[in-house]
Enzyme design. Structure first.
Site, PDB file in Angstrom:
ATOM      1  N   ASN A  24      35.390 -25.025  53.030  1.00  0.00           N
ATOM      2  CA  ASN A  24      34.466 -24.794  51.916  1.00  0.00           C
ATOM      3  C   ASN A  24      33.179 -25.524  52.279  1.00  0.00           C
ATOM      4  OD1 ASN A  24      33.061 -24.654  49.533  1.00  0.00           O
ATOM      5  ND2 ASN A  24      34.420 -26.022  48.385  1.00  0.00           N
ATOM      6  N   TRP A  25      32.201 -24.750  52.716  1.00  0.00           N
ATOM      7  CA  TRP A  25      30.968 -25.365  53.225  1.00  0.00           C
ATOM      8  C   TRP A  25      30.076 -25.892  52.094  1.00  0.00           C
ATOM      9  CZ3 TRP A  25      28.730 -21.982  57.825  1.00  0.00           C
ATOM     10  CH2 TRP A  25      29.691 -21.928  58.849  1.00  0.00           C
ATOM     11  N   LYS A  26      30.371 -25.495  50.865  1.00  0.00           N
ATOM     12  CA  LYS A  26      29.584 -25.920  49.693  1.00  0.00           C
ATOM     13  C   LYS A  26      28.099 -25.562  49.908  1.00  0.00           C
ATOM     14  CE  LYS A  26      32.946 -29.505  48.862  1.00  0.00           C
ATOM     15  NZ  LYS A  26      33.335 -30.571  47.980  1.00  0.00           N
ATOM     16  N   HIS A 109      36.604 -23.652  41.636  1.00  0.00           N
ATOM     17  CA  HIS A 109      36.468 -24.969  42.264  1.00  0.00           C
ATOM     18  C   HIS A 109      36.049 -25.976  41.182  1.00  0.00           C
ATOM     19  CE1 HIS A 109      35.024 -28.230  44.775  1.00  0.00           C
ATOM     20  NE2 HIS A 109      35.755 -27.707  45.741  1.00  0.00           N
ATOM     21  N   GLU A 111      33.975 -28.274  41.170  1.00  0.00           N
ATOM     22  CA  GLU A 111      32.528 -28.462  41.029  1.00  0.00           C
ATOM     23  C   GLU A 111      31.937 -27.369  40.144  1.00  0.00           C
ATOM     24  OE1 GLU A 111      31.685 -28.758  45.216  1.00  0.00           O
ATOM     25  OE2 GLU A 111      32.747 -30.667  45.247  1.00  0.00           O
ATOM     26  N   GLU A 181      43.717 -29.032  44.204  1.00  0.00           N
ATOM     27  CA  GLU A 181      42.685 -29.986  44.603  1.00  0.00           C
ATOM     28  C   GLU A 181      42.528 -31.058  43.518  1.00  0.00           C
ATOM     29  OE1 GLU A 181      39.894 -28.214  47.723  1.00  0.00           O
ATOM     30  OE2 GLU A 181      39.002 -27.884  45.775  1.00  0.00           O
ATOM     31  N   GLY A 187      35.914 -35.102  48.187  1.00  0.00           N
ATOM     32  CA  GLY A 187      34.684 -35.723  48.682  1.00  0.00           C
ATOM     33  C   GLY A 187      34.653 -37.236  48.508  1.00  0.00           C
ATOM     34  N   SER A 227      39.729 -34.354  50.649  1.00  0.00           N
ATOM     35  CA  SER A 227      39.590 -35.297  51.764  1.00  0.00           C
ATOM     36  C   SER A 227      40.622 -35.081  52.870  1.00  0.00           C
ATOM     37  CB  SER A 227      39.617 -36.749  51.259  1.00  0.00           C
ATOM     38  OG  SER A 227      38.545 -36.962  50.361  1.00  0.00           O
ATOM     39  N   GLY A 248      36.581 -29.454  52.625  1.00  0.00           N
ATOM     40  CA  GLY A 248      35.144 -29.547  52.385  1.00  0.00           C
ATOM     41  C   GLY A 248      34.451 -30.220  53.552  1.00  0.00           C
ATOM     42  N   GLY A 249      34.221 -31.520  53.434  1.00  0.00           N
ATOM     43  CA  GLY A 249      33.448 -32.287  54.420  1.00  0.00           C
ATOM     44  C   GLY A 249      33.845 -32.036  55.872  1.00  0.00           C
TER      45      GLY A 249
HETATM   46  C1  PEP Z   1      36.635 -29.203  48.461  1.00  0.00           C
HETATM   47  O1  PEP Z   1      35.525 -29.340  47.973  1.00  0.00           O
HETATM   48  O2  PEP Z   1      37.250 -28.152  48.298  1.00  0.00           O
HETATM   49  C2  PEP Z   1      37.177 -30.326  49.226  1.00  0.00           C
HETATM   50  C3  PEP Z   1      38.461 -30.378  49.431  1.00  0.00           C
HETATM   51  O3  PEP Z   1      36.279 -31.248  49.682  1.00  0.00           O
HETATM   52  P1  PEP Z   1      36.591 -32.508  50.657  1.00  0.00           P
HETATM   53  O4  PEP Z   1      37.485 -32.003  51.749  1.00  0.00           O
HETATM   54  O5  PEP Z   1      35.251 -32.936  51.147  1.00  0.00           O
HETATM   55  O6  PEP Z   1      37.283 -33.533  49.805  1.00  0.00           O
END
Ligand code: PEP
Length: 262
Positions: A24-26, A109, A111, A181, A187, A227, A248-249
């Site tokens: 997920n590049w956001k 998501h 967010e 999640e 994050g 994470s 994500g990251g």
């Molecule tokens: C996400 O936003 O879906 C996510 C899992 O982010 P991160 O891996 O950065 O925690």
């Protein structure tokens, strides 16, 4: 003996579900940066046993679809609107995504639920529309730290799943992806332990079995997200009810290749 047998059975079911690792590049990467990242990761994410998906910002979809041609990577969107077309300034329809070559769409998501006030009623409409258009939803659910501390994690997630999947058929659920999640792990660098993640992913599968049947619960793929990184992926992905990751990251770095091959 019976326990050992049950364990084998669980592993067989898990192996029947193809793992799915989605990035997920956001709101990261301009179109030219996106193409450069696809190129950088191309050899690192090669693995035909795993479905690999890049969920990218809307403006990156067309160049990324082009850039992944001939590779094992498929493209997803990070959001879509449920209406067919019309006066919805700034929104993107399911049909537009399909026409551009998108296969998956992240819905719900945390967010989007938090910053853009997306509720389960809206998400249910989006899930229905995604299926109608031929997209595979990656439906996110998860609890806040406060909810975990109050001991209502599973009640909350069951409510999300039941509301978001209202009117969705068993065959559709079999084809979709659910991403667990925990909001407190996204994050933040705080990962749920593999046991915590497994417990909730199993709870989600049990909820699907109650809503539909055992065959549907065995087929649906459930990811963990929060994470996940090259260091913790293997342990998380070894759990019987965790069929992949939403990342994500770490999806923006060569680490993503290590997760795909974990
Ligand atoms: C996400 O936003 O879906 C996510 C899992 O982010 P991160 O891996 O950065 O925690």
């Amino acid at each position: 003996m019976a326990v050992e047998h049950a364990g084998c059975f669980e592993m067989e079911e898990k192996m029947a579900r193809k793992k799915i690792i989605a990035g997920n590049w956001k709101m990261n990467k301009t179109p030219s940066e996106a193409v450069a990242l696809v190129e950088e990761l191309k050899d690192l994410v090669k693995n035909d046993e795993v479905a690999v998906v890049y969920c990218v910002p809307a403006i990156d979809i067309v160049p990324v679809v082009e850039a992944v041609k001939g590779t094992n990577v498929e493209v997803g969107a990070e959001n879509m609107y449920f209406e067919e077309s019309g006066a919805y300034t700034g929104e993107i329809s399911a049909a537009m995504l399909v026409d551009a070559g998108v296969k998956y769409v992240i819905l719900g998501h945390s967010e989007r639920r938090d910053y853009f006030k997306e509720d389960d009623c809206l998400l249910n409409k989006k899930v229905k529309k995604a299926f109608e258009a031929g997209l595979t939803p990656i439906l996110c659910c998860g609890e806040s730290l406060e909810q975990r501390e109050l001991g209502v994690t599973m009640d909350w997630i069951r409510l999300q799943i039941k509301s978001d999947l209202s009117g969705i058929t068993a065959d559709q659920v079999k084809a979709m992806v659910i991403a667990y999640e925990p909001i407190w792990a996204i994050g933040t660098g705080k990962t749920a332990t593999a046991d915590q993640a497994q417990e909730v992913c199993k709870g989600i599968r049990d909820c699907i079995a109650e809503m539909y049947d055992a065959a549907t619960a065995d087929a649906v793929r459930i990811q963990y997200g929060g994470s996940m990184n090259a260091g913790n992926a293997a342990e998380l992905l070894s759990k019987p009810d965790i069929d992949g990751g939403l990342i994500g990251g770490a999806s923006l770095k060569p680490d993503f290749g290590k997760i795909v091959n974990a």
